[in-house]
Enzyme design. Structure first.
Site, mmCIF file in Angstrom:
data_model
loop_
_atom_site.group_PDB
_atom_site.id
_atom_site.type_symbol
_atom_site.label_atom_id
_atom_site.label_comp_id
_atom_site.label_asym_id
_atom_site.label_seq_id
_atom_site.Cartn_x
_atom_site.Cartn_y
_atom_site.Cartn_z
ATOM 1 C CD GLU A 1 -2.989 -0.559 2.482
ATOM 2 O OE1 GLU A 1 -2.808 0.493 3.144
ATOM 3 O OE2 GLU A 1 -3.833 -1.404 2.791
ATOM 4 C CD GLU B 1 -11.874 1.636 0.078
ATOM 5 O OE1 GLU B 1 -12.307 0.662 0.717
ATOM 6 O OE2 GLU B 1 -10.652 1.860 -0.089
ATOM 7 C CE LYS C 1 -10.197 2.412 3.427
ATOM 8 N NZ LYS C 1 -9.764 1.614 4.583
ATOM 9 C CD GLU D 1 -7.499 7.518 6.880
ATOM 10 O OE1 GLU D 1 -7.521 6.342 6.469
ATOM 11 O OE2 GLU D 1 -6.443 8.170 6.997
#
Length: 500
Positions: free
Chosen positions: A263, A317, A320, A326
């Site tokens: 990541e 997303e 999250k 985030e």
């Protein structure tokens, strides 16, 4: 007998040559902590459209595995932390998991890695003691089916697994994790599996902006940070963090384990205090990172070392938790449009970490497409530039030097710049309804050479292009030379064998 030996020898050497000449790759993480994402089959189509060859998912979701069948995309699947207890307790549980989660879809779905647990030292319920037993059971299940060499087993870690990361040569693992790290590293070394690490220079800058330069975090630094112990020069934080891992491994006498970044990335939006979370910074970080990896640049401590990297993440997303950033790490919005333009092949970027790739502008400016421009606006602007604007757009046609990467942002940048240079390089000539922006770094790449002020036509190949191309492909050239020498040696040996 001699013929059989010859065939075996040739096949073995060919596999060795192919392995030694393979290069680093860029993959993308496909997280699904959202309630507005496209269906997995549409995601698989999106991935193929953008020529993404490697994808990481965090579980073994059936619909995702089915969607990627027969696509050629290599998948890294995961065992969630919540399943570690079950898989670590009994071999039969690992056998059953593999039978139900992998075998029905393999090899149509090209699964190449299984991550057993994710950043366990960061989880509220520290399950680190379960990781190695679970990894061992999963590997045993693979061995029963003869798949242990085709599917590698490892586990991912945050940079918090280190107690010290600067200077890189002082990199050291946190002693509080020794109880599971040592057996894990032994497992990785014994099975030629990579040490998987999640690395985020963004957080280092966000949390310590007075100590970390934004340019250093974005691969844009014009000066170096010197490691006082080794004298190695670092122009970006990513390399420094990777080398800290290498030195930590070497300190424990693990010198053969490869490192893989599972990541990394940069958010395009954040809360008011997260001022560096912008589309431009995200595009800059990921573009420079991709070029850095694809060029097989390596790191100061490991120059030319293969380093595979997964970008986080495919989509924004919305479920999250945490700060606004985030929920904004995605390369794409849920409607599958790009958050910003990004070339996954690395061909359209300039690697600012390699001096040979830096083109000094000496006052020259270029005009390229803005990352904030919509696809419709870009298409309209291209149509105008290549039509009424009288720009020669031959170079962005199929089979021409500027056709790849085949996307609107790249084609528009070439057309915009040609019009800009032909019309006096004025601010007005780079407007295009707000879709054009001026830059002072030459956007030329490979044999696609962008027009400069004072030139009356676009050069598609010249000495400058050859020089730049040679610099960016020197690593590949070295690999090819080694391959050729070994191949000649192989053929000579085979002829000698056949003669006797």
């Amino acid at each position: 007998m001699a013929t059989r030996f010859t065939l075996i020898f040739a096949a073995s050497l060919l596999l060795l040559l192919l392995d030694c000449c393979s290069g680093s790759f860029i993959g993308v993480c496909y997280g699904r902590s959202a309630d507005d994402l496209p269906t997995p089959d549409k995601v698989a189509q999106l991935v193929q459209l953008h020529k993404i060859k490697y994808v990481r998912i965090y579980d073994s979701n059936i619909q995702v595995l089915k969607a990627f069948a027969n696509t050629g995309v290599e998948l890294m699947i995961g065992v969630p932390n919540s399943d570690l207890l079950s898989l670590s307790q009994f071999q039969s549980n690992a056998d059953r998991w593999l039978k139900n989660s992998v075998l029905p879809y393999y090899p149509a779905t090209k699964i190449t890695y299984i991550t057993v647990g994710a950043e366990v030292t960061e989880s509220p319920n520290n399950a680190s003691s379960l990781v190695v037993p679970a990894m061992t059971n999963v590997l045993t299940a693979l061995k029963k089916l003869g798949l242990q060499k085709k599917i590698k087993v490892s586990s991912t870690h945050s940079l918090g697994v280190l107690s010290r990361s600067f200077p890189p040569s002082a990199g050291a693992f946190n002693s509080s994790h020794a109880h599971f790290l040592k057996p894990m590293l032994e497992f990785l070394a014994d099975n030629q599996s990579p040490f998987m690490i999640d690395i985020y220079p963004y957080y280092a800058y966000r949390d310590s902006p007075s100590k970390v330069s934004l340019d250093y975090a974005l691969f844009e630094a014009s000066s170096e940070v010197i490691d006082p112990n080794t004298g190695l020069l670092y122009t970006n934080m990513f390399d420094a963090q990777i080398d800290a891992i290498y030195f930590a491994l070497m300190a424990l006498n693990f010198r053969t384990i490869k490192v893989m970044v599972t990541e990394t990335g940069w958010p395009s939006k954040g809360s008011p205090r997260e001022t560096a979370a912008t589309p431009d910074n995200a595009q800059t970080y990921n573009t420079n990172l991709i070029r850095h990896v694809i060029n097989n640049t390596g790191t100061p401590a490991k120059p030319g070392e293969e380093l595979d990297v997964y970008l986080f993440s495919l989509f924004n997303e919305n479920r999250k938790p945490g700060l606004e950033s985030e929920r904004n790490w995605g390369l794409f919005y849920p409607d599958q449009t790009s958050v910003y333009s990004l070339d996954f092949t690395g061909r359209g970027a300039v690697d600012m970490t390699t001096a040979a790739n830096i083109t000094k502008s000496n006052g020259t400016t270029w005009c390229i497409a803005s990352s904030k421009a919509s696809q419709i606006d870009l298409q309209n602007a291209i149509d105008w530039a290549c039509g009424p604007g009288n720009v020669d757009c031959t170079a962005i046609q199929p089979s021409q030097p500027c056709f790849e990467p085949d996307n609107l942002a790249s084609h528009a940048s070439f057309a915009f710049n040609s019009y800009y240079q032909q019309n006096g390089a004025s601010d007005v000539a780079c407007s295009f309804g707000g879709t054009g922006i001026k830059v002072d770094k030459d956007p030329s790449y490979d044999n696609c050479i962008y027009m400069r002020a004072g030139s009356n036509k676009t050069v598609t190949s010249n000495t400058t292009a050859m020089s730049s191309s040679t610099s960016s492909s020197s690593q590949k050239g070295n690999s090819t030379l080694v391959f050729t020498i070994l191949l000649v040696t192989c053929l000579s040996a085979l002829m000698h064998i056949q003669r006797y």
